[in-house]
Structure formats: C-alpha cells, structure tokens
Design a protein around this motif. Structure first.
Motif, mmCIF file in Angstrom:
data_model
loop_
_atom_site.group_PDB
_atom_site.id
_atom_site.type_symbol
_atom_site.label_atom_id
_atom_site.label_comp_id
_atom_site.label_asym_id
_atom_site.label_seq_id
_atom_site.Cartn_x
_atom_site.Cartn_y
_atom_site.Cartn_z
ATOM 1 N N GLN A 10 21.864 45.355 45.337
ATOM 2 C CA GLN A 10 22.188 45.079 46.737
ATOM 3 C C GLN A 10 21.316 44.018 47.397
ATOM 4 O OE1 GLN A 10 22.007 48.839 48.704
ATOM 5 N NE2 GLN A 10 19.785 48.987 48.578
ATOM 6 N N SER A 11 20.116 43.805 46.899
ATOM 7 C CA SER A 11 19.240 42.808 47.527
ATOM 8 C C SER A 11 19.378 41.411 46.911
ATOM 9 C CB SER A 11 17.779 43.261 47.434
ATOM 10 O OG SER A 11 17.382 43.322 46.079
ATOM 11 N N ILE A 12 20.208 41.266 45.885
ATOM 12 C CA ILE A 12 20.413 39.951 45.270
ATOM 13 C C ILE A 12 21.365 39.139 46.148
ATOM 14 C CG2 ILE A 12 21.253 38.691 43.249
ATOM 15 C CD1 ILE A 12 20.690 41.250 41.588
ATOM 16 N N PRO A 13 20.936 37.957 46.604
ATOM 17 C CA PRO A 13 21.841 37.130 47.410
ATOM 18 C C PRO A 13 23.057 36.696 46.586
ATOM 19 C CG PRO A 13 19.591 36.276 47.475
ATOM 20 C CD PRO A 13 19.630 37.342 46.432
ATOM 21 N N LEU A 69 38.875 36.399 39.903
ATOM 22 C CA LEU A 69 38.571 36.732 38.517
ATOM 23 C C LEU A 69 39.741 37.515 37.936
ATOM 24 C CD1 LEU A 69 34.888 37.930 39.038
ATOM 25 C CD2 LEU A 69 35.620 35.764 38.044
ATOM 26 N N PRO A 70 40.213 37.153 36.748
ATOM 27 C CA PRO A 70 41.366 37.854 36.182
ATOM 28 C C PRO A 70 41.064 39.297 35.778
ATOM 29 C CG PRO A 70 40.485 36.302 34.593
ATOM 30 C CD PRO A 70 39.733 36.086 35.891
ATOM 31 N N SER A 71 39.827 39.579 35.439
ATOM 32 C CA SER A 71 39.493 40.920 34.958
ATOM 33 C C SER A 71 39.028 41.848 36.078
ATOM 34 C CB SER A 71 38.400 40.824 33.903
ATOM 35 O OG SER A 71 37.245 40.246 34.485
ATOM 36 N N GLY A 72 39.086 41.375 37.292
ATOM 37 C CA GLY A 72 38.643 42.174 38.428
ATOM 38 C C GLY A 72 38.444 41.278 39.628
ATOM 39 N N ASP A 73 38.819 41.737 40.748
ATOM 40 C CA ASP A 73 38.746 40.960 41.972
ATOM 41 C C ASP A 73 37.300 40.664 42.355
ATOM 42 O OD1 ASP A 73 39.399 39.890 44.481
ATOM 43 O OD2 ASP A 73 39.286 41.863 45.407
ATOM 44 N N GLY A 74 37.013 39.404 42.680
ATOM 45 C CA GLY A 74 35.668 39.009 43.087
ATOM 46 C C GLY A 74 35.196 39.715 44.345
ATOM 47 N N LEU A 75 36.109 39.971 45.284
ATOM 48 C CA LEU A 75 35.716 40.675 46.510
ATOM 49 C C LEU A 75 35.337 42.119 46.214
ATOM 50 C CD1 LEU A 75 38.219 39.293 49.160
ATOM 51 C CD2 LEU A 75 35.777 38.800 48.931
ATOM 52 N N THR A 76 36.039 42.741 45.273
ATOM 53 C CA THR A 76 35.683 44.102 44.871
ATOM 54 C C THR A 76 34.308 44.097 44.220
ATOM 55 O OG1 THR A 76 38.007 44.671 44.559
ATOM 56 C CG2 THR A 76 36.379 46.086 43.476
ATOM 57 N N LEU A 77 34.061 43.122 43.363
ATOM 58 C CA LEU A 77 32.749 43.006 42.736
ATOM 59 C C LEU A 77 31.666 42.777 43.792
ATOM 60 C CD1 LEU A 77 30.855 42.930 40.350
ATOM 61 C CD2 LEU A 77 31.487 40.526 39.996
ATOM 62 N N LEU A 78 31.939 41.964 44.786
ATOM 63 C CA LEU A 78 30.978 41.740 45.871
ATOM 64 C C LEU A 78 30.626 43.069 46.542
ATOM 65 C CD1 LEU A 78 29.359 39.876 47.800
ATOM 66 C CD2 LEU A 78 31.478 39.640 49.132
ATOM 67 N N GLN A 79 31.620 43.872 46.847
ATOM 68 C CA GLN A 79 31.370 45.172 47.473
ATOM 69 C C GLN A 79 30.536 46.077 46.573
ATOM 70 O OE1 GLN A 79 35.388 46.420 48.233
ATOM 71 N NE2 GLN A 79 35.450 45.446 50.252
ATOM 72 N N ILE A 80 30.834 46.064 45.284
ATOM 73 C CA ILE A 80 30.069 46.875 44.337
ATOM 74 C C ILE A 80 28.623 46.403 44.281
ATOM 75 C CG2 ILE A 80 29.798 47.458 41.890
ATOM 76 C CD1 ILE A 80 32.919 47.333 41.719
ATOM 77 N N LEU A 81 28.439 45.098 44.206
ATOM 78 C CA LEU A 81 27.074 44.543 44.154
ATOM 79 C C LEU A 81 26.272 44.931 45.391
ATOM 80 C CD1 LEU A 81 27.898 40.963 42.814
ATOM 81 C CD2 LEU A 81 26.535 42.694 41.606
ATOM 82 N N LYS A 82 26.912 44.921 46.555
ATOM 83 C CA LYS A 82 26.209 45.178 47.809
ATOM 84 C C LYS A 82 25.999 46.663 48.092
ATOM 85 C CE LYS A 82 25.060 41.180 48.594
ATOM 86 N NZ LYS A 82 23.636 40.868 48.540
ATOM 87 N N THR A 83 26.685 47.532 47.359
ATOM 88 C CA THR A 83 26.465 48.973 47.543
ATOM 89 C C THR A 83 25.666 49.589 46.395
ATOM 90 O OG1 THR A 83 28.618 49.479 46.556
ATOM 91 C CG2 THR A 83 28.521 49.304 48.964
ATOM 92 N N ASN A 84 25.423 48.815 45.366
ATOM 93 C CA ASN A 84 24.665 49.266 44.202
ATOM 94 C C ASN A 84 23.177 49.088 44.501
ATOM 95 O OD1 ASN A 84 23.218 49.204 41.701
ATOM 96 N ND2 ASN A 84 25.094 48.704 40.607
#
Length: 127
Positions: free
Chosen positions: A80-83, A61-76
C-alpha cells in the motif's frame, strides 16, 4: 547529491516490446533496476516480493484489470505504501475510468518520449 542508482521500478504492462524499451532506457539513463511483468497476478507477486520504489501500471491488462490491481495494491498492507504511476493510453480523466486519484502518484500517457520518461517519473514522485 541524491543518487538514483538504487531505485527499483516495477513495470506492469502487457506489451513486451514496450517493457523492453522502458527497461533498457531507464537502466541506461539512470542506472535504475527495472523489473517487468506482463500480467496483474505476476505484478502483484513481484510487488510483494521485491518492494519496488514505484510501480508503473498499465490500466488495460488482458489477465486482469489494471484498476482492480491498483485497488489490491492499495489495500494490501505489503504494497500500500508503494507509489503507483498509471502508465496508459487511456486518458484517466475520461468518465470510463473510476479510481481514487489519491491512490496514484501520477499518470504517464502513451505514447511517451522515452528520453523524458525518467524525468516524468522523478517529477511525479518528487525525487
């Protein structure tokens, strides 16, 4: 029989044409509600607000790394429970991608067959 009609999927991908194709295909084939966004920030906000059943996440993603977003989603605690299914042209088994496989429900590689996309999602989530 289980109904898929109530399913909500959030697609986070920076390619507007791809988002449109995915949205039209899944809404038509399965009557799912499809939300789309083209940035990591908007994707996080949508995930928190809408609580989708699954997130299809592009890794580049140009506006932010997808892997960083994945980490945020899984620690939020809200998301965190959304597949999360990685939705990417980058092979996740390559050494360049560092993520915890436990954080993802599956991977769909681009290019993909739009008519098989719903079946891939169903299979990877065990619906």
């Amino acid at each position: 029989m289980f109904s898929y009609a109530k399913r909500c999927i959030l697609v986070i991908d920076d390619e507007p044409d791809l988002c449109c194709i995915v949205k039209l295909t899944l809404e038509r084939l399965k009557s799912w509600k499809i939300l789309t966004t083209e940035s990591a920030q908007a994707g996080l906000a949508q995930a928190e607000m809408q609580q989708p059943d699954v997130i299809l996440l592009d890794l580049t993603l140009p506006s932010g790394d997808g892997l960083t977003l994945l980490q945020i989603l899984k620690t939020n605690s809200t998301t965190q429970s959304i597949p999360v299914i990685l939705f990417t042209a980058t092979d996740p088994s390559s050494n360049s991608l560092k993520f915890d496989p436990a954080d993802v429900a599956g991977v769909i590689l681009k290019p993909f067959n739009v008519f098989q996309l719903a079946d891939q999602i169903i299979e990877q989530l065990g619906w």
